[in-house]
Write a protein that holds these residues in place. Structure first.
Motif, short mmCIF file in Angstrom:
data_model
loop_
_atom_site.label_atom_id
_atom_site.label_comp_id
_atom_site.label_asym_id
_atom_site.label_seq_id
_atom_site.Cartn_x
_atom_site.Cartn_y
_atom_site.Cartn_z
N MET A 284 48.36 44.76 42.30
CA MET A 284 46.99 45.12 42.69
C MET A 284 46.18 43.85 42.91
SD MET A 284 46.31 48.21 39.96
CE MET A 284 44.66 48.47 40.56
N ALA A 285 45.37 43.86 43.98
CA ALA A 285 44.61 42.66 44.35
C ALA A 285 43.67 42.22 43.23
CB ALA A 285 43.82 42.93 45.62
N LYS A 286 43.11 43.19 42.50
CA LYS A 286 42.14 42.82 41.47
C LYS A 286 42.78 42.07 40.30
CE LYS A 286 42.24 47.43 39.31
NZ LYS A 286 41.42 48.61 39.02
N LEU A 287 44.11 42.10 40.21
CA LEU A 287 44.81 41.36 39.15
C LEU A 287 45.48 40.09 39.66
CD1 LEU A 287 46.46 44.28 37.13
CD2 LEU A 287 44.29 43.13 36.71
N ASP A 288 45.24 39.74 40.90
CA ASP A 288 45.85 38.53 41.45
C ASP A 288 45.49 37.29 40.63
OD1 ASP A 288 47.11 39.91 43.43
OD2 ASP A 288 45.70 39.36 45.03
N TRP A 289 44.27 37.25 40.12
CA TRP A 289 43.84 36.08 39.35
C TRP A 289 44.69 35.86 38.11
CZ3 TRP A 289 42.06 36.37 34.32
CH2 TRP A 289 41.77 37.65 33.84
N ILE A 290 45.18 36.99 37.52
CA ILE A 290 46.03 36.86 36.33
C ILE A 290 47.35 36.20 36.70
CG2 ILE A 290 47.34 38.17 34.60
CD1 ILE A 290 45.07 40.17 34.52
N ARG A 291 47.95 36.63 37.81
CA ARG A 291 49.21 36.02 38.26
C ARG A 291 49.01 34.54 38.56
NH1 ARG A 291 49.94 41.38 40.08
NH2 ARG A 291 48.57 41.13 41.88
N GLU A 292 47.88 34.21 39.16
CA GLU A 292 47.59 32.81 39.46
C GLU A 292 47.43 31.98 38.19
OE1 GLU A 292 44.18 32.98 41.96
OE2 GLU A 292 45.24 33.96 43.63
N GLU A 293 46.76 32.57 37.21
CA GLU A 293 46.58 31.86 35.93
C GLU A 293 47.93 31.62 35.25
OE1 GLU A 293 43.99 30.67 34.22
OE2 GLU A 293 42.36 31.25 35.57
#
Length: 395
Positions: A1-10
């Motif tokens: 999900m796009a809204k969780l992309d930041w978690i994958r990046e972190e």
């Protein structure tokens, strides 16, 4: 999900910087040798200082308590959750620590949250004066209180005096510090701290999580080590390290402990520790009251390991405790050491990196126990010599 992309990046960034922590899975009881992810390895990173986590007497006490009292306490302490076991443990802990009274919490973390947030609030004309390297539970306890805090430099008594002088007009002042600092193994200078507390009419609160079972007479802790029982107001202890169980407590003056029973939020709003855990902790205290053999064995093993590592050329910092920080400095080097110790030498020793320690101070934190044999520890020394030379860390 796009809204969780930041978690994958972190997560990717953590891995790229060598800051990602690999969480291993134990498949056996705690001990000098354990099974981790299906592999038998030498355990060098547990806080089970005295080897009590799987001690026969402690296991028997827990089993007996299940048969007599069941598994759960069933309620918070102030409603229907106070069993005779809880009272017995509190009395034994107070006697062991040579204090008037003790209050039991679910963990050492909860003990600091409950005590610190009750002893000083944002409504008070007061301030926490906190050690720079205090444990996260102390920091969170102060945050929960809402009271202001000032921080003094690590082990710097001149800076502590300066902060006390700047806040001398505050009605309540609480100096709060770890007794043993868990990443470096260095000790708080309690005699000097006690003198300053008395000079400035401040309370002194010491987190003794890593002093319990290690320092002092029969492992009574850092306050006993310095013989300051009547000059330190509060001692927080944990039952999950040297005692080998789970739980935490605060010991101190009778009236102050009674106040914490009325105002300590984890005591008031979270179910009481379970009967088998409490009974196991009672057995652990009794073992230490009966004999200091395990404490002496721990220190004998500590000196053997630390002397050997220093002779190899490793920097262990300023440790005065079984906590043995093998300084590797670089985060990726520490992660490589941990992985290769596990993969090539069957040694379980986790890397400690930022944010647990500051950037550039990464290390492997080794923790010998009374359960280790000299052969176990010599094996560790041989592995660190071999790996240090293979990686070029040792010349």
């Amino acid at each position: 999900m796009a809204k969780l992309d930041w978690i994958r990046e972190e997560l990717k960034e953590l891995k790229d910087k060598g800051l990602y922590v690999t969480i291993r899975k134990l498949e056996s009881s705690q001990g000098p040798w354990v099974v981790v992810d299906g592999k038998r390895v030498l355990n060098m990173c547990s806080n089970n200082y005295l080897g009590l986590a799987a001690h026969p007497k402690i296991k028997e006490a827990a089993i007996r308590a299940i048969l007599d009292y069941g598994v759960g306490a069933g309620a918070v302490r102030t409603i229907a959750g106070t069993m005779e076991l809880h009272v017995e443990l509190e009395e034994k802990l107070a006697k062991f620590k040579k204090r008037e009274a003790a209050i039991l919490f679910q963990s050492g973390y909860n003990a600091n949250l409950g005590a610190l947030s009750a002893l000083l609030t944002k409504k008070d004309n007061g301030v926490f004066i906190s050690e720079e390297l205090n444990h996260a539970s102390i920091i969170d306890g102060m945050r929960l209180s809402g009271a202001p805090k000032v921080i003094y430099k690590h082990l710097d008594m001149e800076d502590l005096k300066k902060k006390l002088e700047e806040n001398k007009d505050k009605e309540k002042k609480i100096i709060v510090s770890d007794g043993v600092f868990s990443m470096d193994g260095d000790l708080a200078p309690l005699p000097e701290m006690a003198e300053l507390a008395e000079q400035y009419d401040a309370m002194l609160y010491i987190d003794d999580a890593h002093g319990e079972g290690v320092l002092g007479d029969s492992g009574r802790g850092i306050v006993d080590h310095f013989k300051l029982h009547d000059r330190v107001d509060f001692e927080m202890g944990t039952l999950s390290k040297a005692f080998g169980v789970i739980g935490g407590y605060v010991a101190g003056p009778e009236e102050a402990i009674e106040y914490l029973r009325q105002r300590g939020r984890p005591f008031l709003f979270s179910s009481a520790p379970n009967p088998p855990d409490v009974a196991a902790a009672i057995a652990a205290v009794e073992i230490l009251q009966h004999s200091d053999e395990l404490v002496k064995k721990l220190w004998d093993n500590t000196h053997f390991l630390q002397n050997g590592l220093r002779e190899l050329g490793y920097d262990l910092g300023n440790t005065k405790h079984p906590i043995t920080p093998v300084m590797l400095y670089d985060e990726k080097t520490a992660q490589e050491f941990s992985k290769r110790l596990y993969d090539e030498y069957n040694i379980f020793a986790q890397a400690i990196v930022y944010p647990t320690v500051p950037l550039g101070t990464a290390r492997i934190r080794l923790e010998p126990s009374a359960a280790h044999s000299k052969e176990d520890l010599q094996y560790v020394l041989d592995a660190f010599e071999d790996l240090g030379k293979k990686t070029g860390f040792l010349k």
